[in-house]
Motif scaffolding. Structure first.
Motif, short mmCIF file in Angstrom:
data_model
loop_
_atom_site.label_atom_id
_atom_site.label_comp_id
_atom_site.label_asym_id
_atom_site.label_seq_id
_atom_site.Cartn_x
_atom_site.Cartn_y
_atom_site.Cartn_z
N PHE A 52 -6.99 1.04 0.44
CA PHE A 52 -5.98 1.21 -0.08
C PHE A 52 -4.95 0.25 -0.12
O PHE A 52 -3.71 0.38 -0.24
N VAL B 254 -7.82 10.44 -5.30
CA VAL B 254 -8.95 9.85 -6.31
C VAL B 254 -9.98 10.88 -6.54
O VAL B 254 -10.28 10.86 -7.80
N GLN C 8 0.26 11.32 0.69
CA GLN C 8 -0.26 9.94 0.41
C GLN C 8 -1.73 10.01 0.84
O GLN C 8 -2.15 8.99 1.66
N ASP C 9 -2.48 11.16 0.58
CA ASP C 9 -3.72 11.25 1.06
C ASP C 9 -4.62 10.58 -0.09
O ASP C 9 -4.96 11.33 -1.26
N GLY C 10 -5.02 9.36 0.10
CA GLY C 10 -5.75 8.79 -0.91
C GLY C 10 -7.04 8.99 -1.45
O GLY C 10 -7.47 9.22 -2.71
N LEU D 16 -3.45 1.64 -7.62
CA LEU D 16 -2.91 2.59 -6.64
C LEU D 16 -2.05 1.82 -5.55
O LEU D 16 -2.37 1.91 -4.43
N ASP E 9 -5.99 6.65 4.09
CA ASP E 9 -7.32 7.74 4.67
C ASP E 9 -6.97 8.19 5.96
O ASP E 9 -7.24 7.73 6.81
N PRO F 202 -7.29 -1.03 -4.84
CA PRO F 202 -7.70 0.27 -5.32
C PRO F 202 -7.19 0.70 -6.74
O PRO F 202 -6.11 0.32 -7.02
N SER G 99 0.98 -1.19 -0.13
CA SER G 99 0.01 -0.01 -0.11
C SER G 99 0.85 1.32 0.23
O SER G 99 1.90 1.23 0.65
N TYR G 100 0.54 2.38 -0.66
CA TYR G 100 1.32 3.53 -0.60
C TYR G 100 0.21 4.55 -0.05
O TYR G 100 0.55 5.41 0.86
N PHE G 101 -1.06 4.66 -0.66
CA PHE G 101 -2.06 5.74 0.01
C PHE G 101 -2.73 5.45 1.22
O PHE G 101 -2.69 4.02 1.60
#
Length: 614
Positions: A208, A330, A324-326, A233, A199, A216, A195-197
């Motif tokens: 994510f 989006v 890193q704000d998913g 993502l 919430d 994602p 995972s990168y992003f």
């Protein structure tokens, strides 16, 4: 180190000392200095011609600047190295940095040797091995050598600064079945991604995170009608593997920067000048050029997104990526896609831009983006398979990088009506770039099973990807087989305009077997190779080489810089052989005339025989 020869009037002065000094004169002058010093013990006299050879006086004139009138003198400067990630920076992004293109399968690196003095003879066997030629300085933009037969007045065609052709395709951009998307590549290798992003508003939200099916994913609209691609993502665990997030980012910037008008670009705001891997190598403090802080609360329902009247969409997307704000990433991307779709409704305004390339030329950034996307999805996942070869043999796998291929295609002036052959085409990366960059017809043949199999996907997918970008591409043909036994090679050789042979590690027996095939080339055809096919590019006509089959070539040596090949980081040289039978006829005629005159002179000076004394 090889240098451009001086005019005939200065050669003697350059190699034998200052003008006017001879061996006898130098000896006499030295004797006078020594005698005077011993008898009077006075201060040494002014520096003579002999000592001037060792150190030039301050008033010595500076050497003449190099001649930059050659079409080969406008080489790009070596690329700057990226700054390393500071050790004090501990952001979670630091372990997902990847280069702009996936790691290419390396060939065994040969040991570099120090440059040796130019000799009048060098064996072709030695010149075909990577370790036998000196490594030339990558910073020198000048041509390295002269013609192989001292025909210094001959030159290759001037590279055209603009190829006038119709670049736009009229085909629909829908990828269709069999399309190898970014989503498919990552999904096959899901275990190697993380995972990168996140919430920030809900730390427990796992949407994510990697998942076999519920991962994602987002879409990106491409310029042509019905053209779009899905991106997962996630970030690679190995920083050298394919990064779909950075890939999406670079493609988006290319679309906005090269397909949108200025009025359309204003809806997105300024295009960031860096990508994910470049931005995180700096201090996390905001840049002075960043827009004023926006209301980026982490509840998606309360986020106030920029509108076209607030032209900061790309900057906001960049900030979400950096933080890193998913959810924000989006939602901003959805707004960007909505604007791009509005441009494509009815008469696709994005597809009007390729019409302008007839006058301005095919943008290099668009071409490189198409090539890079295709390579990452077709070759990148198969790199481990491509490493299975016999080391130090003619089957070693290595690639020419796109920047070197671009230079080769530019100086050879390939056109839509040209034919390009790649003997030992590997994964067909040069074949597809030749047809994309120039629109020419390309043919490649490869003996090894693994690269030949990958090459089929490379060619099939570049056709789809070029259509998504709205670009026409020339016809391509591949063959798996032996270049020495192929009937197709024999048929096409007489029609070829440019032939590429990456013979960096070819055995001399293979190079020797290829030479007879070049006799079928038409006048003006060009052979590009990593090792010369002539016995010596500096050899003067002699009884041994004047009738060689490769004497039809006029040869130039041209440097390439660091990062131009997959098997090493240093620079080197490649060789441009142009078929010049007319020039060869003049050289041979001159040689025969001079040899006849020499024989006549020798016969007139022979000693009288016994019969003449009687």
């Amino acid at each position: 180190m090889l240098s451009t020869p001086l005019p005939a009037s200065t050669d003697h002065a350059f190699f034998s000392g200052p003008r006017g000094s001879s061996k006898g004169a130098s000896s006499s002058t030295t004797t006078n200095v020594v005698v005077t010093t011993r008898l009077t013990r006075r201060s040494p006299p002014p520096q003579t011609a002999v000592s001037a050879k060792r150190s030039l006086p301050p008033a010595h004139p500076a050497p003449a600047p190099p001649d930059r009138s050659s079409p080969f003198s406008d080489l790009p400067s070596p690329p700057k190295k990226r700054r390393l990630l500071p050790s004090v920076f501990s952001s979670p992004l630091s372990d997902v940095v990847v280069p702009s293109i996936v790691k290419r399968a390396p060939a065994p690196a040969s040991k570099e040797q120090k440059p040796r003095k130019r000799s009048s003879r060098s064996s072709s066997k030695a010149s075909s091995r990577g370790s036998s030629r000196p490594a030339y300085s990558a910073s020198s933009p000048e041509p390295i050598s002269l013609s192989s037969r001292s025909r210094s007045t001959s030159s290759f065609p001037q590279p055209s600064p603009l190829q006038r052709r119709h670049w736009r395709t009229d085909e629909n951009g829908a990828p269709g079945e069999g399309f190898l998307s970014s989503e498919e590549v990552v999904k096959r290798l899901m275990k190697s991604y993380k995972s990168y992003f996140m919430d920030p508003n809900d730390p427990e939200n796992r949407c994510f995170d990697p998942h076999p099916t519920d991962y994602p994913v987002v879409e990106l609209e491409y310029p042509n009608t019905n053209a779009k691609e899905r991106y997962i993502l996630l970030a690679p665990k190995d920083k050298d593997h394919y990064n779909p997030i950075m890939d999406l980012e670079k493609s988006l910037y290319t679309i906005v920067g090269h397909y949108c008008t200025r009025e359309q670009q204003a809806l997105f705001g300024p295009i960031p000048t860096d990508t994910l891997s470049e931005s995180i190598s700096r201090s996390p403090s905001p840049e002075p050029s960043c827009p004023p802080p926006l209301d980026l609360s982490f509840d998606p329902s309360t986020i106030s997104l920029p509108t076209p009247s607030t032209p900061y969409l790309l900057k906001t997307l960049k900030r979400a990526l950096y933080r890193q704000d998913g959810p924000t990433f989006v939602k901003v991307l959805e707004e960007i896609n909505s604007i791009l779709r509005s441009f494509k409704t009815g008469d696709n305004s994005l597809m009007r831009t390729p019409f302008q390339w007839t006058e301005s030329g095919f943008p290099e950034k668009v071409m490189m983006r198409i090539i890079e996307e295709n390579y990452q999805r077709t070759v990148g996942p198969n790199v481990p398979k491509l490493r299975h070869y016999e080391a130090f043999s003619s089957t070693v796998y290595g690639e020419l990088m796109p920047n070197l291929v671009e230079d080769i295609l530019r100086i050879t002036n390939l056109r839509e009506d040209s034919l390009f052959l790649d003997l030992g085409s590997g994964v067909a990366n040069v074949v597809v770039q030749a047809s994309l960059q120039t629109g020419c017809e390309s043919y490649g043949i490869e003996l090894m099973e693994a690269p030949a199999r990958v090459a089929v996907d490379v060619v099939d997918q570049i056709k789809v990807r070029a259509r998504m970008w709205g670009v026409r591409i020339g016809e391509m043909e591949l063959e798996k087989g032996d270049m020495l036994k192929s009937a197709r090679v024999d048929t096409l050789m007489s029609k070829a305009d440019v032939v590429l042979v990456d013979n960096k590690v070819f055995e001399e027996s293979l190079n020797a077997a290829l030479r007879p095939k070049f006799l079928d080339l038409k006048e003006g055809a060009i052979v590009i190779s990593l090792a010369p096919f002539v016995s010596s590019i500096y050899a003067r006509p002699t009884g041994r080489n004047v009738d060689e089959m490769t004497a039809i070539f006029d040869v130039k040596e041209r440097p390439y810089h660091s990062g131009s090949v997959s098997w090493g980081n240093g620079g080197g040289s490649y060789f441009v052989h142009r078929v010049d039978r007319a020039g060869y006829s003049l050289v041979k005629e001159k040689y025969e005339r001079e040899r006849g005159a020499t024989r006549k002179t020798r016969s007139s000076r022979r000693r009288p025989g016994p019969a003449e004394f009687s």
